[in-house]
Write a protein that holds these residues in place. Structure first.
Motif, PDB file in Angstrom:
ATOM      1  N   PHE A   1     -24.121  11.850 -18.188  1.00 36.83           N
ATOM      2  CA  PHE A   1     -24.263  10.527 -18.794  1.00 36.83           C
ATOM      3  C   PHE A   1     -23.865  10.595 -20.259  1.00 36.83           C
ATOM      4  O   PHE A   1     -24.163  11.552 -20.953  1.00 36.83           O
ATOM      5  CB  PHE A   1     -25.691   9.983 -18.652  1.00 36.83           C
ATOM      6  CG  PHE A   1     -26.778  10.936 -19.083  1.00 36.83           C
ATOM      7  CD1 PHE A   1     -27.260  10.911 -20.377  1.00 36.83           C
ATOM      8  CD2 PHE A   1     -27.302  11.862 -18.199  1.00 36.83           C
ATOM      9  CE1 PHE A   1     -28.259  11.780 -20.787  1.00 36.83           C
ATOM     10  CE2 PHE A   1     -28.301  12.739 -18.593  1.00 36.83           C
ATOM     11  CZ  PHE A   1     -28.775  12.698 -19.893  1.00 36.83           C
ATOM     12  N   TYR A   2     -23.128   9.587 -20.707  1.00 32.93           N
ATOM     13  CA  TYR A   2     -22.692   9.470 -22.107  1.00 32.93           C
ATOM     14  C   TYR A   2     -22.020  10.749 -22.624  1.00 32.93           C
ATOM     15  O   TYR A   2     -22.227  11.143 -23.763  1.00 32.93           O
ATOM     16  CB  TYR A   2     -23.857   9.076 -23.017  1.00 32.93           C
ATOM     17  CG  TYR A   2     -24.540   7.805 -22.590  1.00 32.93           C
ATOM     18  CD1 TYR A   2     -23.877   6.585 -22.677  1.00 32.93           C
ATOM     19  CD2 TYR A   2     -25.829   7.819 -22.083  1.00 32.93           C
ATOM     20  CE1 TYR A   2     -24.497   5.409 -22.274  1.00 32.93           C
ATOM     21  CE2 TYR A   2     -26.460   6.657 -21.681  1.00 32.93           C
ATOM     22  CZ  TYR A   2     -25.779   5.452 -21.768  1.00 32.93           C
ATOM     23  OH  TYR A   2     -26.397   4.285 -21.363  1.00 32.93           O
ATOM     24  N   GLY A   3     -21.265  11.413 -21.776  1.00 33.29           N
ATOM     25  CA  GLY A   3     -20.566  12.631 -22.176  1.00 33.29           C
ATOM     26  C   GLY A   3     -21.422  13.884 -22.139  1.00 33.29           C
ATOM     27  O   GLY A   3     -20.965  14.972 -22.491  1.00 33.29           O
ATOM     28  N   ILE A   4     -22.666  13.754 -21.725  1.00 32.12           N
ATOM     29  CA  ILE A   4     -23.606  14.879 -21.646  1.00 32.12           C
ATOM     30  C   ILE A   4     -23.605  15.411 -20.217  1.00 32.12           C
ATOM     31  O   ILE A   4     -23.798  14.640 -19.278  1.00 32.12           O
ATOM     32  CB  ILE A   4     -25.029  14.425 -22.039  1.00 32.12           C
ATOM     33  CG1 ILE A   4     -25.032  13.890 -23.470  1.00 32.12           C
ATOM     34  CG2 ILE A   4     -26.032  15.548 -21.853  1.00 32.12           C
ATOM     35  CD1 ILE A   4     -26.305  13.161 -23.858  1.00 32.12           C
ATOM     36  N   LEU A   5     -23.368  16.709 -20.049  1.00 30.51           N
ATOM     37  CA  LEU A   5     -23.392  17.335 -18.728  1.00 30.51           C
ATOM     38  C   LEU A   5     -24.626  18.228 -18.621  1.00 30.51           C
ATOM     39  O   LEU A   5     -24.829  19.124 -19.455  1.00 30.51           O
ATOM     40  CB  LEU A   5     -22.149  18.198 -18.510  1.00 30.51           C
ATOM     41  CG  LEU A   5     -20.881  17.425 -18.214  1.00 30.51           C
ATOM     42  CD1 LEU A   5     -20.165  17.132 -19.513  1.00 30.51           C
ATOM     43  CD2 LEU A   5     -20.015  18.229 -17.306  1.00 30.51           C
ATOM     44  N   VAL A   6     -25.442  17.981 -17.610  1.00 32.81           N
ATOM     45  CA  VAL A   6     -26.672  18.737 -17.397  1.00 32.81           C
ATOM     46  C   VAL A   6     -26.479  19.602 -16.157  1.00 32.81           C
ATOM     47  O   VAL A   6     -26.146  19.097 -15.092  1.00 32.81           O
ATOM     48  CB  VAL A   6     -27.886  17.796 -17.203  1.00 32.81           C
ATOM     49  CG1 VAL A   6     -29.159  18.604 -17.020  1.00 32.81           C
ATOM     50  CG2 VAL A   6     -28.011  16.819 -18.360  1.00 32.81           C
ATOM     51  N   SER A   7     -26.704  20.905 -16.325  1.00 29.71           N
ATOM     52  CA  SER A   7     -26.512  21.852 -15.228  1.00 29.71           C
ATOM     53  C   SER A   7     -27.741  22.725 -15.051  1.00 29.71           C
ATOM     54  O   SER A   7     -28.556  22.879 -15.957  1.00 29.71           O
ATOM     55  CB  SER A   7     -25.310  22.753 -15.515  1.00 29.71           C
ATOM     56  OG  SER A   7     -24.154  21.990 -15.715  1.00 29.71           O
ATOM     57  N   MET A   8     -27.817  23.308 -13.859  1.00 33.74           N
ATOM     58  CA  MET A   8     -28.891  24.237 -13.553  1.00 33.74           C
ATOM     59  C   MET A   8     -28.296  25.370 -12.726  1.00 33.74           C
ATOM     60  O   MET A   8     -27.722  25.135 -11.675  1.00 33.74           O
ATOM     61  CB  MET A   8     -29.998  23.511 -12.783  1.00 33.74           C
ATOM     62  CG  MET A   8     -31.277  24.282 -12.650  1.00 33.74           C
ATOM     63  SD  MET A   8     -32.563  23.300 -11.831  1.00 33.74           S
ATOM     64  CE  MET A   8     -33.046  22.149 -13.116  1.00 33.74           C
ATOM     65  N   TYR A   9     -28.391  26.583 -13.232  1.00 31.21           N
ATOM     66  CA  TYR A   9     -27.892  27.755 -12.507  1.00 31.21           C
ATOM     67  C   TYR A   9     -28.845  28.103 -11.374  1.00 31.21           C
ATOM     68  O   TYR A   9     -30.060  27.946 -11.516  1.00 31.21           O
ATOM     69  CB  TYR A   9     -27.818  28.977 -13.421  1.00 31.21           C
ATOM     70  CG  TYR A   9     -26.817  28.930 -14.524  1.00 31.21           C
ATOM     71  CD1 TYR A   9     -25.453  28.981 -14.258  1.00 31.21           C
ATOM     72  CD2 TYR A   9     -27.220  28.871 -15.845  1.00 31.21           C
ATOM     73  CE1 TYR A   9     -24.528  28.960 -15.283  1.00 31.21           C
ATOM     74  CE2 TYR A   9     -26.301  28.858 -16.878  1.00 31.21           C
ATOM     75  CZ  TYR A   9     -24.953  28.902 -16.582  1.00 31.21           C
ATOM     76  OH  TYR A   9     -24.042  28.881 -17.599  1.00 31.21           O
ATOM     77  N   THR A  10     -28.305  28.621 -10.282  1.00 32.28           N
ATOM     78  CA  THR A  10     -29.169  29.157  -9.235  1.00 32.28           C
ATOM     79  C   THR A  10     -29.531  30.592  -9.614  1.00 32.28           C
ATOM     80  O   THR A  10     -28.745  31.309 -10.233  1.00 32.28           O
ATOM     81  CB  THR A  10     -28.481  29.125  -7.859  1.00 32.28           C
ATOM     82  OG1 THR A  10     -27.240  29.808  -7.940  1.00 32.28           O
ATOM     83  CG2 THR A  10     -28.244  27.704  -7.400  1.00 32.28           C
ATOM     84  N   LEU A  11     -30.733  30.989  -9.278  1.00 30.61           N
ATOM     85  CA  LEU A  11     -31.263  32.331  -9.556  1.00 30.61           C
ATOM     86  C   LEU A  11     -31.213  32.691 -11.037  1.00 30.61           C
ATOM     87  O   LEU A  11     -31.059  33.855 -11.397  1.00 30.61           O
ATOM     88  CB  LEU A  11     -30.531  33.389  -8.718  1.00 30.61           C
ATOM     89  CG  LEU A  11     -30.603  33.202  -7.208  1.00 30.61           C
ATOM     90  CD1 LEU A  11     -29.712  34.205  -6.491  1.00 30.61           C
ATOM     91  CD2 LEU A  11     -32.038  33.299  -6.709  1.00 30.61           C
ATOM     92  N   ASP A  12     -31.389  31.716 -11.923  1.00 27.06           N
ATOM     93  CA  ASP A  12     -31.300  31.926 -13.373  1.00 27.06           C
ATOM     94  C   ASP A  12     -32.693  32.066 -13.973  1.00 27.06           C
ATOM     95  O   ASP A  12     -33.165  31.188 -14.681  1.00 27.06           O
ATOM     96  CB  ASP A  12     -30.552  30.748 -14.014  1.00 27.06           C
ATOM     97  CG  ASP A  12     -30.319  30.921 -15.500  1.00 27.06           C
ATOM     98  OD1 ASP A  12     -30.361  32.061 -15.978  1.00 27.06           O
ATOM     99  OD2 ASP A  12     -30.092  29.906 -16.173  1.00 27.06           O
ATOM    100  N   THR A  13     -33.362  33.180 -13.713  1.00 22.37           N
ATOM    101  CA  THR A  13     -34.721  33.373 -14.215  1.00 22.37           C
ATOM    102  C   THR A  13     -34.847  34.585 -15.127  1.00 22.37           C
ATOM    103  O   THR A  13     -35.923  34.858 -15.636  1.00 22.37           O
ATOM    104  CB  THR A  13     -35.699  33.542 -13.038  1.00 22.37           C
ATOM    105  OG1 THR A  13     -35.274  34.654 -12.251  1.00 22.37           O
ATOM    106  CG2 THR A  13     -35.762  32.289 -12.187  1.00 22.37           C
ATOM    107  N   GLN A  14     -33.783  35.314 -15.363  1.00 14.44           N
ATOM    108  CA  GLN A  14     -33.862  36.563 -16.118  1.00 14.44           C
ATOM    109  C   GLN A  14     -33.937  36.378 -17.625  1.00 14.44           C
ATOM    110  O   GLN A  14     -34.770  36.985 -18.278  1.00 14.44           O
ATOM    111  CB  GLN A  14     -32.665  37.461 -15.771  1.00 14.44           C
ATOM    112  CG  GLN A  14     -32.623  37.886 -14.316  1.00 14.44           C
ATOM    113  CD  GLN A  14     -33.865  38.658 -13.914  1.00 14.44           C
ATOM    114  OE1 GLN A  14     -34.276  39.575 -14.608  1.00 14.44           O
ATOM    115  NE2 GLN A  14     -34.464  38.278 -12.803  1.00 14.44           N
TER     116      GLN A  14
END
Length: 89
Positions: free
Chosen positions: A7-20
């Protein structure tokens, strides 16, 4: 890294298995040349920066979608693909 919202040029992502690295539920956000990592559900900055206007928009979006973000985190942290979340309108 799946993009879960834009939204409004903002990209929100979430990695899988990204807990380290951060050890907390979090999202990765890009806006132009800026990158930031925010804890969820509270929006605490873990790394990076974002212009003030975009940060306010992002914080409002996080506030509206806390439950969905946490549900996506549990999916992603177990290796599953998170669901898309409605953009800020």
């Amino acid at each position: 890294m799946p993009t879960i919202s834009m939204f409004y040029g903002i990209l929100v992502s979430m990695y899988t298995l990204d807990t380290q690295k951060h050890h907390l539920p979090h999202i990765h956000v890009r806006y132009n040349e800026y990158k930031i990592v925010l804890a969820i559900p509270n929006g605490e900055i873990l790394e990076g920066q974002l212009p003030n206007r975009q940060m306010k928009l992002l914080q409002a979006w996080i506030e509206l979608h806390q439950d969905e973000l946490m549900a996506d985190w549990f999916l992603a942290s177990s290796g599953q693909t998170p669901f898309k979340i409605d953009p800020l309108r």
